[in-house]
Design an enzyme around this catalytic site. Structure first.
Site, PDB file in Angstrom:
ATOM      1  N   ASP A 325     103.272  26.428 -61.582  1.00 60.15           N
ATOM      2  CA  ASP A 325     104.126  27.402 -60.940  1.00 60.15           C
ATOM      3  C   ASP A 325     104.702  26.921 -59.700  1.00 60.15           C
ATOM      4  O   ASP A 325     104.118  26.250 -58.841  1.00 60.15           O
ATOM      5  CB  ASP A 325     103.413  28.504 -60.574  1.00 60.15           C
ATOM      6  N   GLU A 361     107.124  24.075 -63.694  1.00 57.92           N
ATOM      7  CA  GLU A 361     108.432  24.667 -63.224  1.00 57.92           C
ATOM      8  C   GLU A 361     109.166  24.023 -62.267  1.00 57.92           C
ATOM      9  O   GLU A 361     108.517  24.001 -60.906  1.00 57.92           O
ATOM     10  CB  GLU A 361     107.853  26.399 -62.739  1.00 57.92           C
TER      11      GLU A 361
END
Length: 654
Positions: A325, A361
């Site tokens: 993330d 990401e």
């Protein structure tokens, strides 16, 4: 400060006893606190011995199952970045099991307030390893993004005691669904222990996504009550079904939040080491995440924690890979992002991690945070640019055709800039963050009122459309139009070069009522209602997936050369011209791919016909010398007209 030569941190079981060790440069003293089996009464408090910056103690009488925590003493001066407060029980960053979930309480933020009754206790476990195997994932495969509780909590055929837990993923009805869809790997949204953001409890809300972690190795007891054993069994069941498992991990921030946040672990142990602070302002936490703090991933001790966490999940559970993330932070120091950052090099050189599936990401909210295409091999990257270009095309935006073709071809403009010859794109049209696939074609604007922030949170530009009415409707024509658009978006996704990702439930038309930031909706807004899924849409997804597995072109992630491997045609069969590409209102395209038909076991061609127009259009496929064209999903003969708002696939058969 180098960590070479530092002994193992956390809990180590040896023939001589159980060793507890934690790293802190700035603490004056760290105590080990032992608790009873209920985790409510502190039985012993022992000062840890300091050697360099490692504080440790070895005890001969510690049994598996012992509950423990830490306390750190030293200067309390937040304006100088020092948060030492011995009244705060702290969770070991290396804890692998906790006796209860985290829950937010204002006492966790107040100096001098005892918190042992609030904080989960770490549990001493006996480390067990599994035999690691090569990752179960094929290039170009289908990743299925799963939030464990929302995906399983309402499934009527899963035993009640398993619903909402990781074990439910190993249930036969779930495995059958995954196999029907042709899932290559499930990507589990965070299953490690997290805490609610402090503004949620007063609103009666709870974080249902898990992107607010505290202990990076400890599984959250709400989702994985059986701990590592449950994770191992689930991984094993998925592997036996031919499905890999990827863990979504958060190393960019922690749930300790900003200066007004909680003191639960790293902040209390050594805030200056574990978090990034403004230059010459140690009391100011950098907030490149939008979550209150940024973990200092350039510090060797933090890098070691990250590496040890990844190794832990591979060695003890056999997971196939990781999604990171806000991953730009992993490669950043105070001077910016570096694709040759030490952490990336360490992962690539690690014998346990070097072959794992790695997905970034590639952005965050900090300066220079957007790094799409800049991660080193073998990182795959979430491609939000392709997502938006696909959405814009189907919304009807002008000048959209060139960007769509680039996305279909693997975004070579983005992923070839470092001399690479293959795409590392993870293509998707919807993910957990944002509209669901059905909401994308049902809402022209976000509806986040239930989040209690006045609809200010979440993205404002979603490139969405509602097909004539906002939200739920009874009009069958609008419902059919939305279904057609969802099918077209799925067809575009499955026609794209690179790895593809589908969020659980999108194959069946799930809705979040227009909420595009539903992290705080641990309720019916996000829980998948299996009884309301659209089986026609599921069947279409399954057919698309089977088609994608049938043709070798989708497992080949090399960039097209244009030398016989791809042709771009108009609907009349003629090659696209510069004028066609540049015309603002070009609606249609035929992409012809040279490929291997794994069903026929011979080379062939696959034609993908895209028609975003609201009217059918006649089309012509290339002439076939030795065979004929048929529908790749149904084996039917090609129609005369490309249906309105459709993506159709045709294969040349001999």
């Amino acid at each position: 400060m180098p960590t070479t030569g530092i002994p193992p941190l956390g809990v180590t079981r040896t023939p001589d006893g159980t060793r507890f060790a934690v790293w802190s440069h700035n603490a004056a003293r760290i105590d080990l606190c032992l608790f009873d089996k209920a985790g409510t009464k502190e039985l012993r408090r022992l000062a840890m011995l300091r050697e360099g910056d490692v504080h440790s103690v070895t005890l001969a009488d510690i049994a598996v199952g012992t509950r423990y925590g830490l306390r750190a003493d030293g200067i309390y001066s937040p304006e100088h970045g020092l948060w030492f407060d011995p009244s705060k029980l702290l969770v070991d960053p290396y804890a692998t099991e906790l006796d209860r979930p985290f829950r937010h309480d204002s006492r966790l933020t107040v100096f001098g307030e005892e918190t042992a009754d609030l904080v989960p206790k770490a549990i001493v476990t006996e480390a067990k390893t599994v035999k690691t195997k090569p990752p179960l994932f094929e290039p170009g495969g289908l990743i299925y993004e799963v939030a464990v509780k929302p995906f399983t909590i309402l499934h009527p055929d899963i035993p009640k005691k398993k619903r909402g837990t990781l074990a439910a993923l190993a249930d036969p009805v779930v495995l059958d669904h995954l196999k029907r869809l042709g899932v290559s790997a499930v990507e589990l949204m965070p299953i490690v222990a997290w805490i609610d953001e402090r503004h949620l409890p007063p609103l009666g809300l709870h974080n249902g996504w898990g992107y607010n972690p505290i202990a990076p190795m400890a599984l959250d007891p709400r989702l994985v009550p059986g701990g590592l054993k449950e994770l191992r069994k689930t991984v094993d069941a998925l592997h036996k079904a031919g499905i890999g498992i990827i863990l979504d991990l958060v190393f960019n921030h922690s749930g300790e939040s900003d200066r007004l946040g909680t003191t639960l672990s790293m902040r209390g142990l050594d805030n200056l080491t574990y978090y990034r602070h403004a230059t010459d302002q140690p009391g100011e936490l950098i907030n490149d995440t939008g979550c209150g703090n940024t973990i200092a991933c350039d510090h060797p001790v933090v890098q070691r924690l990250i590496l040890d966490s990844l190794r832990h999940f591979v060695l003890t559970a056999g997971v196939d890979g990781f999604r990171f993330d806000l991953a730009s932070i992993l490669g950043r120091d105070m001077s910016g992002f570096h694709r040759d950052a030490a952490l990336f090099a360490a992962i690539a050189a690690d014998p346990v991690l070097s072959d794992r599936v790695l997905i970034a990401e590639p952005w965050d909210t900090g300066p220079g945070g957007y790094q799409l295409g800049n991660f080193p091999e073998p990182f795959l990257e979430w491609n939000d640019r392709a997502r938006d270009d696909i959405r814009r095309y189907w919304r009807g935006d002008r000048h959209a055709m060139g960007a769509l073709a680039t996305a279909l071809a693997g975004s070579s403009d983005t992923f070839s800039r470092w001399g690479e010859t293959a795409t590392r794109s993870v293509n998707f049209v919807a993910a957990h963050d944002g509209f669901t696939l059905t909401d994308l074609v049902s809402y022209a604007r976000k509806h986040n009122e239930a989040n209690g922030e006045g609809n200010r949170d979440g993205h404002d530009e979603n490139y969405s459309w509602n097909n004539g009415a906002e939200g739920p409707i009874d009009d069958p024509e609008i419902a059919a139009a939305r279904q057609h658009d969802a099918m077209a978006l799925l067809g575009t996704l499955f026609a794209s070069r690179g790895t593809i990702m589908l969020t659980a439930g999108d194959e069946g038309g799930r809705s979040q009522r227009g909420n595009n930031n539903a992290y705080a909706q641990d309720n019916a807004v996000t829980w998948l209602d299996w009884s309301k899924l659209d089986d026609k849409l599921i069947d279409h997804t399954a057919r698309l997936s089977a088609m994608r597995r049938r043709f070798g072109v989708f497992a080949d992630t090399r960039f097209f050369t244009g030398m016989g491997d791809v042709a771009w045609l108009r609907l009349d069969g003629h090659p696209m011209t510069v004028e066609d590409w540049e015309h603002p209102a070009t609606d249609n395209l035929v992409m012809v791919l040279a490929t291997e038909d794994r069903k026929q076991k011979r080379p062939t061609r696959l034609a993908v016909v895209l028609n975003r127009s609201h009217a059918p259009h006649p089309f012509r496929l290339p002439a076939s010398l030795d065979g004929e064209w048929c529908d790749a999903l149904s084996d039917a003969a090609p129609p005369v007209f490309a249906p309105a708002r459709s993506v159709t696939f045709f294969v040349e058969v001999f």
